[in-house]
Design a protein around this motif. Structure first.
Motif, PDB file in Angstrom:
ATOM      1  N   ARG A  54      -1.376 -36.539  19.384  1.00  0.00           N
ATOM      2  CA  ARG A  54      -1.318 -35.725  18.194  1.00  0.00           C
ATOM      3  C   ARG A  54      -2.215 -34.525  18.108  1.00  0.00           C
ATOM      4  N   PRO A  55      -3.363 -34.273  18.485  1.00  0.00           N
ATOM      5  CA  PRO A  55      -4.355 -33.329  18.558  1.00  0.00           C
ATOM      6  C   PRO A  55      -3.460 -32.192  19.372  1.00  0.00           C
ATOM      7  N   ALA A  56      -2.868 -32.594  20.512  1.00  0.00           N
ATOM      8  CA  ALA A  56      -2.345 -31.294  21.153  1.00  0.00           C
ATOM      9  C   ALA A  56      -0.918 -31.135  20.641  1.00  0.00           C
ATOM     10  N   ILE A  57      -0.303 -31.882  19.962  1.00  0.00           N
ATOM     11  CA  ILE A  57       0.966 -31.457  19.437  1.00  0.00           C
ATOM     12  C   ILE A  57       0.709 -30.738  18.146  1.00  0.00           C
TER      13      ILE A  57
ATOM     14  N   PRO B  80       3.006 -41.252  14.012  1.00  0.00           N
ATOM     15  CA  PRO B  80       1.578 -40.893  14.585  1.00  0.00           C
ATOM     16  C   PRO B  80       1.544 -39.759  15.732  1.00  0.00           C
ATOM     17  N   LEU B  81       2.700 -39.307  16.032  1.00  0.00           N
ATOM     18  CA  LEU B  81       2.720 -38.094  17.254  1.00  0.00           C
ATOM     19  C   LEU B  81       2.255 -36.819  16.526  1.00  0.00           C
ATOM     20  N   TRP B  82       2.974 -36.641  15.469  1.00  0.00           N
ATOM     21  CA  TRP B  82       2.550 -35.497  14.417  1.00  0.00           C
ATOM     22  C   TRP B  82       2.653 -35.486  13.127  1.00  0.00           C
ATOM     23  N   ARG B  83       1.926 -34.554  12.613  1.00  0.00           N
ATOM     24  CA  ARG B  83       1.879 -34.408  11.164  1.00  0.00           C
ATOM     25  C   ARG B  83       2.068 -32.988  10.865  1.00  0.00           C
TER      26      ARG B  83
END
Length: 269
Positions: free
Chosen positions: A153-156, A179-182
């Protein structure tokens, strides 16, 4: 620019001709169910090369995860690759027909390349034309890496911060990929809900929902005219499916919180 998030599992099966690979599920990572539709790249096709993927800012984490998967059933090192659009063949992807959209030069192909991103437990996010291997790696925990949601998540979020800023994000991911990206707060984030109307009553559908989400993606990529930029213009665009008889109606529900997405509901018979 219009971004659409599609769930997927680009990656690779375990190597053959060697000792049995270490099974990640014995170490705590869940197995993906066998129904996930994928087609492996052709024999002799090039193996995975992260430098050929979209979003190069994710490459360090991609390499870290691939190293952690070495000698496991999810090791992608030797698997042949193909375009993500060709590898992913599940219900949503069959309805979206990304290979068909990419086949003919024109606005639909350009939109597909520019606007579609595919969520991947193995590679973070990829584009439909990126060369990827097939994979059964699911969201979960990988030894040496931890939970894939917190890992990616932080990297995406950093990789997509500028690209998604102020844009409409039409999110058709399954909940497991959330959970991968917001999307950033500056984006108009819209999730797509499918309801079926039977004898005057509404009910939420699951398997058929994937099909209709794919139908919506294909419609948005193929339609002529200005691209939607907010929830209302997205609803107007989606009503093209109502006029063609593919759905009964379109409804919108703006979010009551800046941290939550708006909802576009497609009503089917």
């Amino acid at each position: 620019m219009l971004h659409r998030q599609l769930a997927g599992h680009p990656g690779a099966p375990a190597r053959r001709g060697r000792a049995p690979p270490r099974r990640l599920d014995s170490c705590g990572a869940p197995r993906a169910p066998p129904s996930r539709g994928q087609t492996a790249g052709p024999a002799g096709a090039a193996p995975l090369d992260v430098d050929r993927l979209s979003l190069p800012g994710l490459n360090d984490r991609r390499s870290t995860l691939i190293s952690a998967l070495a000698e496991t059933e999810h090791d992608p090192a030797a698997a042949p690759t193909a375009r993500a659009a060709d590898v992913l063949t599940g219900v949503l992807y069959a309805a979206a027909d990304l290979p068909g959209l990419l086949a003919r030069p024109g606005a639909a192909a350009d939109r597909t390349r520019a606007d579609v991103l595919i969520a991947s437990p193995l590679l973070g996010m990829v584009g439909p034309a990126d060369p990827v291997p097939a994979s059964r790696l699911a969201m979960g925990t990988v030894p040496g890496v931890g939970g894939l949601g917190p890992f990616w998540r932080p990297a995406i979020e950093e990789a997509l911060a500028q690209r998604a800023d102020g844009e409409l994000v039409v999110d058709v991911r399954s909940s497991e990929f959330a959970p991968l990206w917001r999307p950033p707060a500056s984006a108009t984030w819209v999730t797509v809900r499918i309801e079926q109307e039977v004898d005057g009553e509404r009910r939420v559908v699951s398997h058929f929902a994937k099909h209709l989400r794919g139908v919506l993606v294909r419609h948005l990529l193929r339609r002529r005219g200005a691209e939607p930029s907010d929830l209302r213009s997205l609803a107007r665009a989606a009503r093209g499916l109502e006029r063609s008889g593919q759905i009964l109606g379109v409804e919108v529900a703006p979010s009551s919180s800046a941290s939550k997405p708006d909802t576009l509901t497609l009503v089917s018979a």
